[in-house]
Design an enzyme around this catalytic site. Structure first.
Site, mmCIF file in Angstrom:
data_model
loop_
_atom_site.group_PDB
_atom_site.id
_atom_site.type_symbol
_atom_site.label_atom_id
_atom_site.label_comp_id
_atom_site.label_asym_id
_atom_site.label_seq_id
_atom_site.Cartn_x
_atom_site.Cartn_y
_atom_site.Cartn_z
ATOM 1 N N ASP A 107 36.813 14.544 5.246
ATOM 2 C CA ASP A 107 36.741 15.826 4.535
ATOM 3 C C ASP A 107 37.767 16.798 5.120
ATOM 4 O OD1 ASP A 107 33.495 16.021 3.209
ATOM 5 O OD2 ASP A 107 34.052 14.440 4.610
ATOM 6 N N GLU A 130 36.097 23.741 0.379
ATOM 7 C CA GLU A 130 34.731 23.591 0.901
ATOM 8 C C GLU A 130 34.657 23.745 2.420
ATOM 9 O OE1 GLU A 130 32.732 19.919 -0.096
ATOM 10 O OE2 GLU A 130 30.995 20.437 1.151
ATOM 11 N N ASP A 198 37.514 20.383 -3.455
ATOM 12 C CA ASP A 198 36.488 19.629 -2.742
ATOM 13 C C ASP A 198 37.199 18.394 -2.173
ATOM 14 O OD1 ASP A 198 34.308 18.318 -1.744
ATOM 15 O OD2 ASP A 198 33.013 18.839 -3.446
ATOM 16 N N ILE A 200 36.335 15.935 -0.137
ATOM 17 C CA ILE A 200 35.541 14.737 -0.466
ATOM 18 C C ILE A 200 34.307 15.252 -1.182
ATOM 19 C CG2 ILE A 200 34.117 12.838 0.371
ATOM 20 C CD1 ILE A 200 36.007 12.340 2.604
ATOM 21 N N ASP A 201 34.233 14.990 -2.452
ATOM 22 C CA ASP A 201 33.034 15.352 -3.201
ATOM 23 C C ASP A 201 32.143 14.118 -3.206
ATOM 24 O OD1 ASP A 201 31.310 16.795 -4.867
ATOM 25 O OD2 ASP A 201 32.204 15.888 -6.646
ATOM 26 N N THR A 203 30.018 13.386 -0.331
ATOM 27 C CA THR A 203 30.159 12.834 1.032
ATOM 28 C C THR A 203 29.073 11.783 1.320
ATOM 29 O OG1 THR A 203 31.075 14.954 1.690
ATOM 30 C CG2 THR A 203 30.441 13.480 3.464
ATOM 31 N N ASP A 360 32.585 21.978 -6.832
ATOM 32 C CA ASP A 360 31.838 20.782 -7.234
ATOM 33 C C ASP A 360 31.936 20.504 -8.733
ATOM 34 O OD1 ASP A 360 30.900 19.834 -4.798
ATOM 35 O OD2 ASP A 360 29.195 21.216 -4.789
#
Ligand SMILES: Nc1ncnc2c1ncn2[C@@H]1O[C@H](COP(=O)(O)O)[C@@H](O)[C@H]1OP(=O)(O)O
Ligand SMILES: [Mg+2]
Ligand SMILES: [Mg+2]
Ligand SMILES: [Mg+2]
Length: 415
Positions: A107, A130, A198, A200-201, A203, A360
């Site tokens: 991330d 994020e 984001d 890593i959406d 996670t 998101d």
């Protein structure tokens, strides 16, 4: 006997000459590998193809799309590598945030890469990202281990995608990496150009070795105008939870007013103009016997029991509903929907107080609209991305244009 004029050498030579002149650009391309357009300007063939296609090279946000795509591709190369060695990632690279959600070295590294590319090319733009680097800057052993790993994986990804470096830059030390992560602190709002990232959406999906996505959107005066989603683990064809085939890794893009597109994520190490990508479209299916519903995997993120009741009202058969439900983490759900492989996305709230974050949903939102679908909250009202870092609405419902209103009616009945 007089020879026919049509057989005379002069006539035949003239015909050949006319044919050659009419196809001059093709002949030149055959001989030189370059294309000459009428003004005498020499341009590479791929650009010529784009100019000739229905999508002009100077479509709105061309440069934004190019930079966003390359940054998302580089972040996807990095996260895919981690995802493929997930056992190690889980042990060494994960931290739990104050809200109890996990954040990994992936991330942080992906956010550093994408923010850096945006700042380099569009220094006046704001970013809502994020993550922040607070944990990494602490003077603890955990922070030092995480940071060293982040520097290492960024260097690896940059080496593997070195052909992009002239466009998206490179990060060579931890200070620059931390500063780049912290470019994502914009409070959002309804004015100006704001990117939503984001890194890593999903996670939790990433840590399970399942679906996740690198999601980047450009919001202009509160409206999403561009979205790019890298889906490193997503197969090209999703038919059900069990039946998923085709190329692994997809890049899904949308530009407002231009359309929604798909191209394999890892096939090429350059930016593919939209004219050379596959245009994608939402389905028009409304039949309860065959419609497909995408939902999250995590029961803590959306209410699966409320979603079941909605599917009941929509007329899905209890014996076959499991075959018509596809569970996927992250914004890959919007991608599967936009590609016409599912018809409805249900995200019913589990709590009255949870507010969805703009990163998101922003990229997925423009993707679905441009593919010919609709997205709203549980009342069917379009999502408002100009209200800050959070959406001020509850839940998310998306569907093809034909079925959307029926789904909202069913949602209202259940709630
Ligand atoms: N309590 C929660 N309710 C809804 N969504 C959540 C919650 N906690 C985290 N999320 C976010 O939901 C999204 C994934 O949900 P799903 O995969 O079920 O669609 C992610 O963006 C995840 O954030 P994150 O980006 O940190 O993974
Ligand atoms: Mg998170
Ligand atoms: Mg997310
Ligand atoms: Mg995330």
């Amino acid at each position: 006997m007089r020879r026919s004029v049509f057989k005379s050498p002069v006539f035949l030579f003239s015909v050949v000459l006319i044919v050659v002149l009419l196809n001059l650009s093709r002949v030149t391309r055959y001989i030189t590998g370059k294309t000459i357009v009428p003004q005498g300007v020499v341009i590479p063939i791929s650009r010529f193809r784009t100019t000739m296609s229905t999508i002009p090279l100077d479509h709105p946000y061309y440069k934004e799309l190019e930079i966003a795509s390359l940054a998302v591709k580089r972040a996807s190369v990095l996260t895919k590598k981690l995802s493929d060695s997930i056992a190690t990632t889980q042990k060494s690279g994960t931290h739990t945030k104050d809200d109890k959600s996990p954040v990994t070295v992936g991330d942080y590294a992906a956010q550093a890469i994408v923010n850096h590319a945006i700042q380099l090319n569009f220094p006046g733009d704001e970013i809502v990202g994020e993550e922040d680097s607070d944990t990494l800057r602490e003077n603890t052993d955990e922070a030092k281990i995480l940071s060293a790993k982040i520097l290492e994986i960024i260097k690896e990804a940059e080496e593997e995608t070195s052909s992009y470096s002239d466009k998206v830059g490179s990060l060579t030390n931890l200070n620059d990496i931390f500063d780049s992560i912290d470019l994502g602190t914009s409070q959002g709002g309804s004015e100006g150009r704001i990117w939503a990232l984001d890194p890593i959406d999903g996670t939790k999906g990433f840590l399970r070795g399942d679906q996740f996505a690198v999601c980047l959107a450009l919001i202009e005066n509160g409206k999403v105008v561009l979205g790019v989603i890298g889906c490193p683990n997503l197969p090209e064809i999703i038919l059900s939870n069990e039946d998923q085939t085709g190329v692994i890794g997809g890049l899904y893009s949308a530009v407002k007013g231009v359309g929604a597109f798909y191209t394999p994520l890892f096939d090429s190490d350059e930016f593919i103009p939209l004219a050379d990508q596959e245009r994608i479209k939402m389905s028009t299916n409304t039949s309860p016997a065959s419609i497909k519903v995408v939902e999250g995997v995590e029961k803590g993120h959306s209410s699966h029991s409320t979603q079941s009741k909605i599917k009941d009202i929509l007329g899905l058969n209890r014996d076959t509903v499991h075959r018509q439900t596809i569970n996927l983490d992250s914004q890959v759900k919007y991608c599967v929907l936009a590609k016409g492989q599912a018809d409805i996305y249900l995200r019913l709230p589990v709590s009255d107080t949870y507010r969805e974050k703009i990163w998101d949903h922003a990229a997925g939102n423009v993707l679905v609209y441009e593919a010919g679908g609709k997205v709203g909250d549980i009342t069917g009202t379009p999502l408002d991305f100009g209200k800050g870092r959070y959406l001020q609405s509850k839940g998310v419902i998306a569907g093809n244009n034909e079925i959307f209103d029926t789904v909202i009616k069913a949602v209202k009945e259940v709630l």
